[in-house]
Design a protein around this motif. Structure first.
Motif, short mmCIF file in Angstrom:
data_model
loop_
_atom_site.label_atom_id
_atom_site.label_comp_id
_atom_site.label_asym_id
_atom_site.label_seq_id
_atom_site.Cartn_x
_atom_site.Cartn_y
_atom_site.Cartn_z
N ILE A 10 0.84 -1.20 0.00
CA ILE A 10 0.00 0.00 0.00
C ILE A 10 0.88 1.26 0.00
O ILE A 10 0.51 2.28 -0.57
CB ILE A 10 -0.94 0.01 1.23
N ALA A 11 2.00 1.19 0.70
CA ALA A 11 2.94 2.31 0.76
C ALA A 11 4.34 1.75 0.95
O ALA A 11 4.52 0.70 1.57
CB ALA A 11 2.59 3.26 1.89
N GLU A 12 5.34 2.47 0.42
CA GLU A 12 6.73 2.07 0.57
C GLU A 12 7.61 3.31 0.59
O GLU A 12 7.47 4.18 -0.27
CB GLU A 12 7.13 1.14 -0.58
N SER A 13 8.49 3.38 1.60
CA SER A 13 9.38 4.54 1.70
C SER A 13 10.52 4.27 2.66
O SER A 13 10.37 3.52 3.63
CB SER A 13 8.59 5.76 2.20
N ASP A 14 11.65 4.92 2.39
CA ASP A 14 12.78 4.92 3.33
C ASP A 14 12.68 6.11 4.28
O ASP A 14 13.54 6.28 5.15
CB ASP A 14 14.10 4.99 2.57
N ASP A 15 11.65 6.93 4.11
CA ASP A 15 11.50 8.17 4.88
C ASP A 15 10.22 8.12 5.71
O ASP A 15 9.23 8.77 5.37
CB ASP A 15 11.47 9.36 3.91
N THR A 16 10.23 7.32 6.77
CA THR A 16 9.07 7.30 7.68
C THR A 16 9.44 8.02 8.96
O THR A 16 10.61 8.08 9.34
CB THR A 16 8.59 5.87 7.99
N VAL A 17 8.42 8.54 9.62
CA VAL A 17 8.58 9.18 10.93
C VAL A 17 7.86 8.29 11.94
O VAL A 17 6.69 7.97 11.75
CB VAL A 17 7.98 10.60 10.94
N ASN A 22 4.27 3.92 15.65
CA ASN A 22 3.67 3.86 14.32
C ASN A 22 4.55 4.58 13.31
O ASN A 22 5.02 5.68 13.56
CB ASN A 22 2.28 4.52 14.33
N HIS A 23 4.74 3.92 12.16
CA HIS A 23 5.49 4.54 11.06
C HIS A 23 4.53 5.39 10.25
O HIS A 23 3.51 4.90 9.76
CB HIS A 23 6.11 3.47 10.16
N TYR A 24 4.86 6.66 10.09
CA TYR A 24 4.08 7.59 9.26
C TYR A 24 4.82 7.77 7.94
O TYR A 24 5.94 8.24 7.91
CB TYR A 24 3.91 8.93 9.97
N PHE A 25 4.15 7.36 6.86
CA PHE A 25 4.73 7.38 5.52
C PHE A 25 4.44 8.71 4.84
O PHE A 25 3.36 9.29 5.03
CB PHE A 25 4.11 6.25 4.68
N ALA A 76 3.06 17.86 17.01
CA ALA A 76 3.10 16.71 16.09
C ALA A 76 3.32 17.16 14.64
O ALA A 76 3.01 16.41 13.70
CB ALA A 76 1.81 15.92 16.22
N LYS A 77 3.88 18.32 14.44
CA LYS A 77 4.01 18.87 13.08
C LYS A 77 4.81 17.99 12.13
O LYS A 77 4.61 18.03 10.92
CB LYS A 77 4.59 20.28 13.12
N GLU A 78 5.70 17.14 12.65
CA GLU A 78 6.52 16.29 11.79
C GLU A 78 5.72 15.19 11.08
O GLU A 78 6.20 14.58 10.13
CB GLU A 78 7.69 15.67 12.57
N ILE A 79 4.47 14.95 11.50
CA ILE A 79 3.65 13.94 10.83
C ILE A 79 2.55 14.55 9.97
O ILE A 79 1.70 13.83 9.45
CB ILE A 79 3.06 12.92 11.83
N LYS A 80 2.57 15.85 9.79
CA LYS A 80 1.53 16.51 8.99
C LYS A 80 1.45 15.88 7.60
O LYS A 80 2.44 15.78 6.88
CB LYS A 80 1.83 18.00 8.85
N GLY A 81 0.25 15.41 7.26
CA GLY A 81 0.00 14.85 5.94
C GLY A 81 0.57 13.47 5.69
O GLY A 81 0.43 12.93 4.61
N ARG A 82 1.21 12.88 6.70
CA ARG A 82 1.78 11.54 6.54
C ARG A 82 0.75 10.48 6.94
O ARG A 82 -0.14 10.76 7.74
CB ARG A 82 3.04 11.38 7.41
N TYR A 83 0.92 9.27 6.42
CA TYR A 83 -0.06 8.20 6.61
C TYR A 83 0.48 7.08 7.49
O TYR A 83 1.62 6.66 7.34
CB TYR A 83 -0.45 7.61 5.25
N ALA A 84 -0.38 6.60 8.39
CA ALA A 84 -0.06 5.46 9.24
C ALA A 84 -1.16 4.40 9.07
O ALA A 84 -2.24 4.70 8.55
CB ALA A 84 0.06 5.89 10.70
N PHE A 85 -0.88 3.20 9.52
CA PHE A 85 -1.74 2.05 9.22
C PHE A 85 -2.00 1.20 10.45
O PHE A 85 -1.17 1.13 11.35
CB PHE A 85 -1.07 1.17 8.15
N TRP A 86 -3.13 0.51 10.44
CA TRP A 86 -3.48 -0.45 11.49
C TRP A 86 -4.50 -1.42 10.90
O TRP A 86 -4.61 -1.52 9.68
CB TRP A 86 -3.97 0.26 12.74
N LYS A 87 -5.23 -2.14 11.74
CA LYS A 87 -6.29 -3.06 11.32
C LYS A 87 -5.79 -4.12 10.34
O LYS A 87 -6.36 -4.34 9.29
CB LYS A 87 -7.47 -2.28 10.74
N GLY A 88 -4.68 -4.75 10.70
CA GLY A 88 -4.18 -5.86 9.90
C GLY A 88 -3.19 -5.48 8.83
O GLY A 88 -2.64 -6.36 8.15
N VAL A 89 -2.92 -4.19 8.65
CA VAL A 89 -1.90 -3.77 7.70
C VAL A 89 -0.54 -4.00 8.34
O VAL A 89 -0.28 -3.52 9.44
CB VAL A 89 -2.06 -2.28 7.31
#
Length: 93
Positions: A10-17, A22-25, A76-89
């Motif tokens: 669903i998402a792939e990156s070397d730049d997560t926060v 939780n990894h924010y992509f 939490a400004k460093e995660i603005k607009g970034r995506y995180a996942f749960w529910k079996g992801v």
């Protein structure tokens, strides 16, 4: 890092926060063709209001499995607009 659900990346990156485990992509890493609308919202006392997306992969729906903070608090400004996942992801290296 990769976020995988139902056999699809669903998402792939070397730049997560990482926040609270939780990894924010970054937004450009999210494969939008697998996301669909959700009107679900939650509120975090220190991050602000989270908005959600659902996943639709191979005909299967995973409601509210993706979340993001469009306008997070200053703390939490460093995660603005970034995506995180749960529910079996699965988030893996």
């Amino acid at each position: 890092m990769k976020a995988i659900w139902n056999g699809i990346t669903i998402a792939e990156s070397d730049d997560t926060v990482v926040v609270e485990g939780n990894h924010y992509f970054p937004p450009e890493s999210l494969k939008r063709e697998y996301t669909t609308f959700s009107n679900h919202r939650t509120s975090c006392p220190w991050k602000g209001q989270a908005q959600y997306l659902s996943l639709l992969v191979n005909g299967e729906m995973n409601p509210d499995a993706v979340w993001y903070y469009a306008e997070p608090s200053e703390a939490a400004k460093e995660i603005k607009g970034r995506y995180a996942f749960w529910k079996g992801v699965k988030v893996v290296e």
